[in-house]
Write an enzyme that holds these catalytic residues in place. Structure first.
Site, PDB file in Angstrom:
ATOM      1  CD  GLU A  62      39.639  51.314 -17.685  1.00 11.80           C
ATOM      2  OE1 GLU A  62      40.627  50.698 -18.106  1.00 11.80           O
ATOM      3  OE2 GLU A  62      38.955  50.911 -16.714  1.00 11.80           O
TER       4      GLU A  62
ATOM      5  CD  GLU B 197      40.081  47.193 -20.484  1.00 10.98           C
ATOM      6  OE1 GLU B 197      38.956  46.847 -20.898  1.00 10.98           O
ATOM      7  OE2 GLU B 197      40.711  48.173 -20.930  1.00 10.98           O
TER       8      GLU B 197
END
Length: 268
Positions: A142, A122
């Site tokens: 995730e 990210e």
């Protein structure tokens, strides 16, 4: 010059500010000292006109394994509670550190070795140019943990790689080797393991030799026009680009070319 923190090392290499995530025993998993140090590093780069570029890397042959899941499972508190005053003063600080809510005006080059997953991937999406060692691993894990990649990936990734690849990465949570990450466009260069930082500094040196006002205006134009129609974008480009031609640096660039010498730019 900032001194960094126990989890973020700051070094100056010529006109490049090198920020190194420094928690290798935890695969450089995110911590409050790391996030505070990162944000301070971005601010320093923005404020110091002698800094022409930034390189983001990780210590110990690892980039970043994302959130500290062990700490989260133990109660949701990451190491470095004495930094919480900073977070209380600016509740958005962690998002700014991760380049979700802050875009440095100087070019940011990522030099990746080893794991660059979850929050690491990210943060990567907030950088401008990306180099990885051959053995680097990428991925948004995730969903495998029942979590959401809230660092910006559901918005940014499909704007940076084809949507089919973005959705596969987001929905499967599988790892991506460096060569595959390059093939889909997530990174730009794959080098021998251990050579990512050297390649990043090589690219940074090329950037540093250019007119800083021009470099910063070009970067801003690319991001500013990304969500515009072509007509809107071309209009915006003229508004941002024409003033660069009126600068002393632009005149110096042309003069240096005519005189066959390196230009000396003064941000003027």
């Amino acid at each position: 010059m900032t001194s960094g923190t126990e989890h973020l090392v700051v070094e100056r290499v010529g006109a490049t500010l090198v920020l190194a995530l420094n928690r290798p025993e935890a695969k450089n998993a995110l911590s409050l000292p790391m996030l505070v140090g990162l944000y301070d590093g971005w601010l320093e780069a923005d404020a110091d006109d002698s800094v022409r570029s930034v390189v983001l890397t990780g210590a110990g042959g690892v980039f970043c394994a994302g959130m500290d899941l062990k700490a989260l499972a133990g109660g949701g508190r990451m190491a470095g509670d004495h930094y919480r005053a900073r977070l209380k003063e600016d509740p958005d600080l962690h998002w700014k550190a991760m380049l979700r809510h802050h875009r440095p005006r100087k070019p940011v080059i990522a030099a990746v070795e080893g794991h660059c997953v979850a929050g690491g991937t990210e943060i990567l999406q907030g950088t401008d140019i990306r180099i990885a060692g051959h053995g680097a691993t990428f991925g948004l894990y995730e969903v495998r943990r029942g979590l959401f990649p809230i660092g910006g990936s559901t918005v940014r990734l499909a704007r940076q790689v084809p949507r089919t690849h973005a959705l596969e990465m987001l929905l499967t949570g599988r790892p991506y080797a460096a060569e595959e990450a390059a093939r889909i466009g997530l990174i730009g260069h794959v080098v021998e393991d251990g050579a990512a930082l050297d390649k990043a500094l090589e690219i940074a040196a090329l950037i540093n030799a250019n007119g800083p006002l021009a470099v910063e205006a070009v970067k801003e134009s690319v991001y500013e026009t990304a969500g515009m129609t072509e007509t809107e974008g071309l209009r915006s480009e003229l508004e941002r680009g024409w003033p660069v031609f009126d600068t002393a640096d632009a005149k110096e660039g042309s003069k240096a070319f005519a005189e066959k010498r390196p230009p000396v730019y003064r941000r003027a």
